[in-house]
Design a protein around this motif. Sequence first.
Motif, PDB file in Angstrom:
ATOM      1  N   GLU A 111      -0.210  -0.365   0.225  1.00 25.90           N
ATOM      2  CA  GLU A 111      -0.110   1.550   0.832  1.00 25.90           C
ATOM      3  C   GLU A 111       0.894   1.934   0.034  1.00 25.90           C
ATOM      4  O   GLU A 111       0.661   3.428  -0.546  1.00 25.90           O
ATOM      5  CB  GLU A 111      -0.264   1.682   1.670  1.00 25.90           C
ATOM      6  CG  GLU A 111      -1.924   1.086   2.503  1.00 25.90           C
ATOM      7  CD  GLU A 111      -1.736  -0.109   2.950  1.00 25.90           C
ATOM      8  OE1 GLU A 111      -2.165  -0.641   4.406  1.00 25.90           O
ATOM      9  OE2 GLU A 111      -0.909  -1.046   2.402  1.00 25.90           O
ATOM     10  N   LYS A 132       0.873   4.928  -2.740  1.00 26.60           N
ATOM     11  CA  LYS A 132       2.278   6.663  -2.309  1.00 26.60           C
ATOM     12  C   LYS A 132       3.413   6.422  -3.358  1.00 26.60           C
ATOM     13  O   LYS A 132       3.549   7.354  -3.662  1.00 26.60           O
ATOM     14  CB  LYS A 132       3.015   6.126  -1.212  1.00 26.60           C
ATOM     15  CG  LYS A 132       1.569   6.543   0.392  1.00 26.60           C
ATOM     16  CD  LYS A 132       2.370   5.811   1.466  1.00 26.60           C
ATOM     17  CE  LYS A 132       0.997   6.187   2.827  1.00 26.60           C
ATOM     18  NZ  LYS A 132       0.259   7.376   3.246  1.00 26.60           N
ATOM     19  N   HIS A 137       4.738   3.641   6.704  1.00 27.49           N
ATOM     20  CA  HIS A 137       4.425   5.008   5.667  1.00 27.49           C
ATOM     21  C   HIS A 137       5.001   5.949   6.021  1.00 27.49           C
ATOM     22  O   HIS A 137       4.777   6.432   5.605  1.00 27.49           O
ATOM     23  CB  HIS A 137       3.016   4.505   5.831  1.00 27.49           C
ATOM     24  CG  HIS A 137       2.846   3.070   5.781  1.00 27.49           C
ATOM     25  ND1 HIS A 137       1.679   2.193   6.611  1.00 27.49           N
ATOM     26  CD2 HIS A 137       2.224   2.310   4.392  1.00 27.49           C
ATOM     27  CE1 HIS A 137       1.636   0.704   5.904  1.00 27.49           C
ATOM     28  NE2 HIS A 137       0.970   1.180   4.839  1.00 27.49           N
TER      29      HIS A 137
END
Length: 273
Positions: free
Chosen positions: A218, A222, A187
Amino acid sequence: MNTLPDDALPTSSRHSVRRLARGERADGMDDLAEEVPVALEYNGISHAVMMATPADLEDFALGFSLSEGILDDAGECYGIDIEQACGGVTVKLDVSARAFAQLKERRRSLSGRTGCGLCGVDSLDQVYRTLPALAPDRVLTAAGISAALAALGGAQPLSRLTGAAHAAAWCGPDGGLQAVFEDVGRHNALDKLIGMMARRRIDTATGFALITSRASVEMVQKAAMARMSALVAISAPTAAAVRLAESCGLTLVAFARGGNFVCYANPTVALFG
């Protein structure tokens, strides 16, 4: 912006090891990737602490703020200061009154932190944020994916040295690598890329993102929040990530290795033409 010197915090260090290979024992040294706690503060209020590789932290903080919906635009960040503190790093962001008010409202809804990996989320209805509707991808091709994959290995010095870092790259239509960021966290690497692109006002319609990890919810969120139209992952996607990509219009490609790949969401004519 006030930043630390480039060599203030090393991204790797050496450690003595004892190896066993083909039945033979040998003493030697090995290179290890460094990770440090990075605290993100907004207008003096601490919001999150992440373990990250101590490099490109301005881009990381800006990208995190955008991809997590704390900022709507890079222009809402007026300045970033970085300080070493308590064995880690504190990144202090000066943000707009609107963004800070929204952040304080979010914090009021939290009863405490958990280890679920979704920063700032305390209930199930906060997991899936509203994503922008993305324009259909127009640049992703099989040749571009193949070229980007061939070039990526040579653009990951920390991974080559330690074997412990993920990468996120922004690629032109022909697969040329325009920027590559590494971090121990997948991430974090993507947030660094997003932050750089926002800071330089790079048009997300002019290429695609390539990540050296699985495509989770996630990662899709993003990429979508950054208005990237295509995300290519070397590893597998999750079912929830595929559904999310389908719903927002993100072209999601996974298991991209060599000249092979699988498109799980929103295939385009250019990709299979």
